[in-house]
Enzyme design. Structure first.
Site, PDB file in Angstrom:
ATOM      1  N   SER A 176      19.883  -1.058  34.621  1.00 54.77           N
ATOM      2  CA  SER A 176      19.749  -1.262  36.124  1.00 54.77           C
ATOM      3  C   SER A 176      19.969  -2.694  36.566  1.00 54.77           C
ATOM      4  O   SER A 176      20.132  -2.882  37.814  1.00 54.77           O
ATOM      5  CB  SER A 176      18.399  -0.764  36.533  1.00 54.77           C
ATOM      6  OG  SER A 176      17.425  -1.764  36.038  1.00 54.77           O
ATOM      7  N   SER A 208      14.938  -2.983  31.719  1.00 54.54           N
ATOM      8  CA  SER A 208      16.240  -2.624  31.026  1.00 54.54           C
ATOM      9  C   SER A 208      16.825  -3.687  30.604  1.00 54.54           C
ATOM     10  O   SER A 208      17.566  -3.767  29.593  1.00 54.54           O
ATOM     11  CB  SER A 208      17.061  -1.593  32.040  1.00 54.54           C
ATOM     12  OG  SER A 208      17.294  -2.359  32.997  1.00 54.54           O
ATOM     13  N   LYS A 258      -9.199   3.428  -2.754  1.00 56.27           N
ATOM     14  CA  LYS A 258      -9.697   2.273  -1.660  1.00 56.27           C
ATOM     15  C   LYS A 258     -10.984   2.715  -1.306  1.00 56.27           C
ATOM     16  O   LYS A 258     -11.395   4.132  -1.197  1.00 56.27           O
ATOM     17  CB  LYS A 258      -8.688   2.557  -0.645  1.00 56.27           C
ATOM     18  CG  LYS A 258      -8.809   1.727   0.580  1.00 56.27           C
ATOM     19  CD  LYS A 258      -7.377   1.897   1.469  1.00 56.27           C
ATOM     20  CE  LYS A 258      -7.722   1.012   2.560  1.00 56.27           C
ATOM     21  NZ  LYS A 258      -6.481   1.146   3.496  1.00 56.27           N
ATOM     22  N   GLU A 293       0.857  -1.074   0.212  1.00 56.31           N
ATOM     23  CA  GLU A 293      -0.226   0.073  -0.001  1.00 56.31           C
ATOM     24  C   GLU A 293       0.782   1.209   0.023  1.00 56.31           C
ATOM     25  O   GLU A 293       1.874   1.324   0.779  1.00 56.31           O
ATOM     26  CB  GLU A 293      -0.794  -0.121   1.106  1.00 56.31           C
ATOM     27  CG  GLU A 293      -1.924   0.919   1.321  1.00 56.31           C
ATOM     28  CD  GLU A 293      -2.853   0.748   2.412  1.00 56.31           C
ATOM     29  OE1 GLU A 293      -3.935   1.652   2.537  1.00 56.31           O
ATOM     30  OE2 GLU A 293      -2.482  -0.084   3.205  1.00 56.31           O
ATOM     31  N   CYS A 318      -5.639  -3.443   1.763  1.00 56.48           N
ATOM     32  CA  CYS A 318      -5.525  -3.535   3.076  1.00 56.48           C
ATOM     33  C   CYS A 318      -6.754  -3.688   3.980  1.00 56.48           C
ATOM     34  O   CYS A 318      -7.506  -4.718   4.168  1.00 56.48           O
ATOM     35  CB  CYS A 318      -4.424  -2.338   3.741  1.00 56.48           C
ATOM     36  SG  CYS A 318      -3.982  -2.846   5.217  1.00 56.48           S
TER      37      CYS A 318
END
Length: 738
Positions: A348, A353, A98, A29, A165
């Site tokens: 950490s 993390s 569309k 698309e 789509c």
């Protein structure tokens, strides 16, 4: 908006298709402009440049001998449409707008385009209109105007049409009427993003499009990061009569062009349809779509000399593979296109993390694997990107860990309450993935800020860090407590950006003295998960404030499972240790009684609810569109398996904000559910302002609180929910009577 790059990719895909003997090619698309241009689609220039790209394509011989279905925006009678442009032999056959636009969740197509109008009183697809081609195109093609509307293309040997789509996802999809009207091949140019556990829906829809009524269906999807929070995961497919004949990769992040090819036998389509009597009856009275005749054949002149594609089973990655491959591909796309030097992460040693660090490590594994095992084209592309990112024109990584050390810096930012366990986990993880790791102490920064505040002419001398959550009864001021936690978190953010700018300069010793634009800066990575963002359990502008966040759309349940998966499947063993640790911010002292630690700070205890409960609450609020009362009613059933001693909100009234404080702690099951619902909606409301500043995150969950794209609610509204909470209380009272 990469017009030149997009055009080159379109050209390369057509060239590859022709090299493999294809006579029909469909692309994603809006492939000429890119799908994610957003408000650039409001600019007339975007349409002008799109036509310039089409003109350049038509000047070449690439469309000779191949029918092409190309996605681009088109302005017709001063109305913008999302279109498919059909091209063959350097001429435009017609333009198909569309009909049904994607306008929910992450999509805002009706902000930029207009749906093609179909008269509901007309059972067909409406009349075709005339589109007058731009002068440049007319001079190339020798044609001044072409049909504009919904049509099928009739070649000498078959009939083709397209849908775009969202039209596949609609209840009354165009392919139903098209198939009944004898269209044998239907193409779909799509822009569908990756979301956890979503691919099977696409597969089911495409399978269903051909299993009921027969036919061939080609699904071409955008691939890569298209400039925002979404990652378009490709996975192009060819189906025939409900059977999959070819499937592309879902997370192929390194080769920008992938052509999925299948050879189909149209006699199979005709046989299936003609022997389905009920279908034939419906087809005999279905409305007719306009045909545009083309002097062209798709079929091979010698069918006996070729072999048709055989059915295969669809490949669907598991959720852990999706978490590993989607965000890691997004990270590489973002890095190589941003022109930055690498990534920086405050590590950490906690689950969030560490998940982010693991994704960077997996990204490097995949890049290195492509460099050593990919196609010649992808190897060249990857090596060029590596050298561009690292600023090393002759660098070829000997291992994925070496690459990681060149583009990834991690730092353990210790507060005065940080423990040796988290420090050890951070160091070991960084070592296993090869990151360039260091550590700093932020206490001097926070101490200095407190001293500056104490210079104010107020009662600021009352701030006493030794009393905050440090005594046996935890009776310190809540205001001091939160303020001192926040300044630690915000100090980490300041240091993260400072270090992200300086670490390449400080670590790339081999490059010092070389001529060039400098060492570049690192992009700061965030590591706040979707549940904490939804609850507002983070400090605004703390180390969750970053450039991009690969885990911002992933819930804690999935992250923990991902850590265990990556430890086993990706050889990063330290992640298992991380996954089994209690989530804690380490911003307060541990609770001490009799000289012994009896409790450490816990994220779930601070929030008054578990991460699993947060996931359920977030799903009901966003996905099922529930308000507080309906959420409570649904959770009474969903959580009915919980035992009588199930943990309710914290057993001290400091845990409940004064606006929703209750006279006594909830005791019954219904009271506990009601209080968790109230707490969740209250904290979400008072923290909505935080969500307007969330770091752009990879979109993975459909209850993401991302204010900028996905969760469009005001950031100031009554947080007490008086009428809603009173309704919940009435239900709780009724339950007690029963």
């Amino acid at each position: 908006m990469d017009f030149k790059g997009n055009l080159e990719r379109v050209k390369a895909s057509i060239k590859d298709a022709k090299a493999q003997g294809c006579t029909f090619r469909t692309g994603p698309e809006l492939e000429i402009t890119g799908y994610g241009c957003e408000d650039h689609f409001l600019e007339n220039d975007t349409f002008l440049h799109a036509w310039s790209s089409m003109a350049e394509l038509l000047r070449t011989d690439l469309t000779d001998g191949i029918l092409c279905d190309i996605g681009m925006p088109v302005m017709h009678r001063n109305v913008p449409y999302n279109c498919r442009v059909w091209v063959v032999n350097r001429s435009i056959v017609g333009i198909r707008p569309k009909i049904f636009l994607a306008n929910d969740g992450n999509y805002r197509e009706m902000r930029w385009f207009t749906p093609w109008h179909i008269d509901p009183s007309n059972p067909g697809f409406g009349e075709l209109e005339e589109y007058f081609l731009p002068r440049e195109i007319a001079e190339i093609t020798g044609t001044a105007k072409v049909p504009f509307g919904i049509f099928a293309v009739s070649t000498k040997d078959t009939c083709l049409a397209t849908e775009t789509c969202e039209e596949l996802f609609t209840p009354d999809a165009p392919h139903i009427k098209l198939a009944l009207d004898g269209v044998e091949i239907i193409a779909n140019g799509s822009g569908s993003h990756h979301q956890l556990r979503k691919l099977d829906k696409r597969i089911d829809l495409v399978r269903g499009a051909t299993s009921k009524s027969g036919g061939v269906y080609l699904y071409a999807n955008v691939k890569g990061c298209d400039g925002g929070r979404l990652y378009f995961d490709g996975c192009c497919m060819v189906w025939s009569n409900g059977k999959l004949l070819a499937q592309g990769t879902q997370f192929g992040m390194l080769d920008e062009i992938e052509v999925v090819v299948a050879t189909v036998n149209l006699n199979d389509v005709r046989s299936m349809r003609s022997n389905f009597i009920a279908r034939s009856y419906q087809a005999s009275s279905t409305p007719t779509v306009h045909r545009i005749e083309v002097d062209f054949s798709l079929g091979h002149p010698d069918p006996l000399s070729i072999s048709e594609s055989q059915p295969i089973e669809p490949k669907i990655e598991g959720p852990m593979e999706e978490i590993a491959y989607g965000p890691s591909a997004w990270l590489w796309d973002y890095l190589r296109r941003s022109g930055q030097r690498g990534y920086f992460l405050p590590l950490s040693g906690g689950a969030d993390s560490s998940s982010t660090a693991a994704l960077v490590g997996i990204m490097c594994q995949r890049v290195y694997r492509e460099l050593t095992e990919g196609t010649e084209r992808s190897k060249a592309l990857v090596l060029a990107d590596i050298r561009k990112v690292t600023r090393r024109p002759f660098y070829t990584p000997p291992s994925w860990q070496d690459l990681c050390g060149k583009i990834f810096v991690t730092c353990y930012m210790a507060s005065e309450h940080s423990g040796s366990e988290t420090r050890s986990r951070a160091e070991n993880l960084a070592k296993q993935i090869g990151a360039n790791h260091t550590s700093i102490a932020i206490r001097p920064i926070t101490d200095a800020i407190v001293k500056v505040f104490q210079q104010c002419q107020f009662e600021s001398d009352r701030i006493d860090k030794s009393k905050v959550r440090a005594d046996a009864t935890w009776n310190a001021s809540g205001t001091e407590d939160i303020a001192l936690q926040n300044i630690q978190a915000r100090s980490r953010m300041v240091m993260a950006y400072f270090m992200a700018q300086l670490m390449p300069w400080a670590t790339d010793k081999a490059m010092k003295g070389e001529a060039g634009p400098g060492w570049g800066s690192l992009l700061v990575l965030g590591s706040a998960n979707v549940d904490e963002a939804l609850r507002g359990y983070y400090t605004k502008y703390d180390c969750s404030a970053a450039d991009v966040n690969p885990i911002g759309g992933i819930n804690k349940r999935d992250l923990k499972a991902f850590l265990l998966w990556a430890a086993k499947e990706r050889g990063i063993g330290e992640l298992e240790r991380v996954a089994n640790a209690v989530p804690t911010a380490e911003l307060r002292p541990d609770k001490i009684e009799g000289g012994k630690k009896v409790e450490e700070q816990s994220d779930e205890k601070d929030m008054g609810m578990s991460y699993d409960e947060l996931g359920d609450l977030g799903h009901l609020r966003k996905v099922e569109k529930c308000g507080p009362l309906t959420t409570f009613l649904k959770l009474r059933q969903l959580w009915s398996h919980k035992t009588a001693d199930w943990t309710g909100p914290q057993d001290n009234d400091k845990a409940i904000t004064p606006s929703i404080r209750v006279k006594e702690q909830p005791k019954t099951f219904d009271e506990k559910v009601a209080q968790k619902v109230k707490d969740f909606y209250f904290y979400n409301a008072i923290n909505r302002h935080k969500m307007t500043t969330l770091t752009p995150s990879y979109h993975a969950e459909n209850y993401s609180p991302d204010d900028n794209r996905f969760d469009l609610r005001p950031f100031l509204f009554p947080a007490t929910f008086e009428a809603q909470f009173e309704a919940i209380d009435e239900v709780v009272k009724a339950c007690k009577k029963d």
